[in-house]
Each structure stands twice: as structure tokens, then as C-alpha cells.
Design a protein around this motif. Sequence first.
Motif, PDB file in Angstrom:
ATOM      1  N   ARG A 196      40.581  -1.692 -16.916  1.00 22.53           N
ATOM      2  CA  ARG A 196      39.747  -0.666 -16.270  1.00 22.53           C
ATOM      3  C   ARG A 196      38.944   0.150 -17.275  1.00 22.53           C
ATOM      4  O   ARG A 196      38.073   0.919 -16.894  1.00 22.53           O
ATOM      5  N   ALA A 197      39.226  -0.017 -18.554  1.00 21.03           N
ATOM      6  CA  ALA A 197      38.571   0.790 -19.584  1.00 21.03           C
ATOM      7  C   ALA A 197      37.057   0.623 -19.563  1.00 21.03           C
ATOM      8  O   ALA A 197      36.323   1.592 -19.743  1.00 21.03           O
ATOM      9  N   ALA A 198      36.581  -0.594 -19.349  1.00 25.66           N
ATOM     10  CA  ALA A 198      35.133  -0.840 -19.315  1.00 25.66           C
ATOM     11  C   ALA A 198      34.857  -2.041 -18.423  1.00 25.66           C
ATOM     12  O   ALA A 198      35.291  -3.147 -18.734  1.00 25.66           O
ATOM     13  N   LEU A 199      34.163  -1.809 -17.328  1.00 22.67           N
ATOM     14  CA  LEU A 199      33.754  -2.895 -16.434  1.00 22.67           C
ATOM     15  C   LEU A 199      32.282  -3.174 -16.649  1.00 22.67           C
ATOM     16  O   LEU A 199      31.481  -2.254 -16.787  1.00 22.67           O
TER      17      LEU A 199
ATOM     18  N   ALA B  70      37.324   4.106  -8.087  1.00 19.68           N
ATOM     19  CA  ALA B  70      38.518   3.265  -7.971  1.00 19.68           C
ATOM     20  C   ALA B  70      39.319   3.201  -9.268  1.00 19.68           C
ATOM     21  O   ALA B  70      40.381   2.587  -9.317  1.00 19.68           O
ATOM     22  N   GLY B  71      38.795   3.841 -10.329  1.00 23.54           N
ATOM     23  CA  GLY B  71      39.572   3.916 -11.564  1.00 23.54           C
ATOM     24  C   GLY B  71      38.933   3.338 -12.802  1.00 23.54           C
ATOM     25  O   GLY B  71      39.525   3.394 -13.882  1.00 23.54           O
TER      26      GLY B  71
ATOM     27  N   LEU C 106      43.398  -4.066 -11.252  1.00 22.41           N
ATOM     28  CA  LEU C 106      43.300  -4.294 -12.694  1.00 22.41           C
ATOM     29  C   LEU C 106      44.306  -3.453 -13.469  1.00 22.41           C
ATOM     30  O   LEU C 106      44.701  -2.378 -13.023  1.00 22.41           O
ATOM     31  N   SER C 107      44.651  -3.937 -14.646  1.00 19.46           N
ATOM     32  CA  SER C 107      45.507  -3.149 -15.535  1.00 19.46           C
ATOM     33  C   SER C 107      44.692  -1.991 -16.089  1.00 19.46           C
ATOM     34  O   SER C 107      43.459  -2.000 -16.061  1.00 19.46           O
ATOM     35  N   GLY C 108      45.375  -0.993 -16.621  1.00 21.15           N
ATOM     36  CA  GLY C 108      44.693   0.151 -17.213  1.00 21.15           C
ATOM     37  C   GLY C 108      43.747  -0.271 -18.327  1.00 21.15           C
ATOM     38  O   GLY C 108      42.644   0.261 -18.456  1.00 21.15           O
TER      39      GLY C 108
END
Length: 87
Positions: free
Chosen positions: A47-50, A73-74, A42-44
Motif C-alpha cells: 500500500r506504500a505506493a500504488l 482505502a489505505g 494488500l499488505s501494508g
Amino acid sequence: TLIEAKDLEGREPPDALVAHADGRLTLRGQELPDAAAYVAALSGEDRAALRIVPDRNLPARDLVKLGNTLRGAGAKRVLIVTERALQ
């Protein structure tokens, strides 16, 4: 209140991972074999909120383990989607 994943078939939120009672993880109806690899790709910004829609019969320890895997995993934040949020 958590949902029963089988009740979501065809109605799962497009931006949420569904954690089934048997431990399977799906996204948009497709099985996701490796949660960490998914997050790593995923892009940054993504990844901010899954979001996770956990089945109510998924053991809590498995949900915690999944959250830890996603964070490791980030993923910056892991949000649990409940039945009320889906209505």
C-alpha cells in the motif's frame, strides 16, 4: 504524455493499475471490479505506493476520484505512470 490503454494490451506494467477511458480498471489484463477492496487486501508494504497508468481519454475528474478512492482505502501514495515512464 498519457497513453492509450488499448495500446498496452499484453505490455501493461505488472505492478500498475490501468485506468481505461471508459472507467474500467485492470491489473495484469484482468478487470478489477472494486478498487477499494483491492487496496484493502494488500499488505501494508504494497500500500506504500500504488501506480496507475491512466488512459489519456479518461476524464480528469474520474482520475482524481480513483486516486481519492485508493487513498481512502489505505494507499499511502498514488503515482501516475506516463508514456515516458513506460519506455
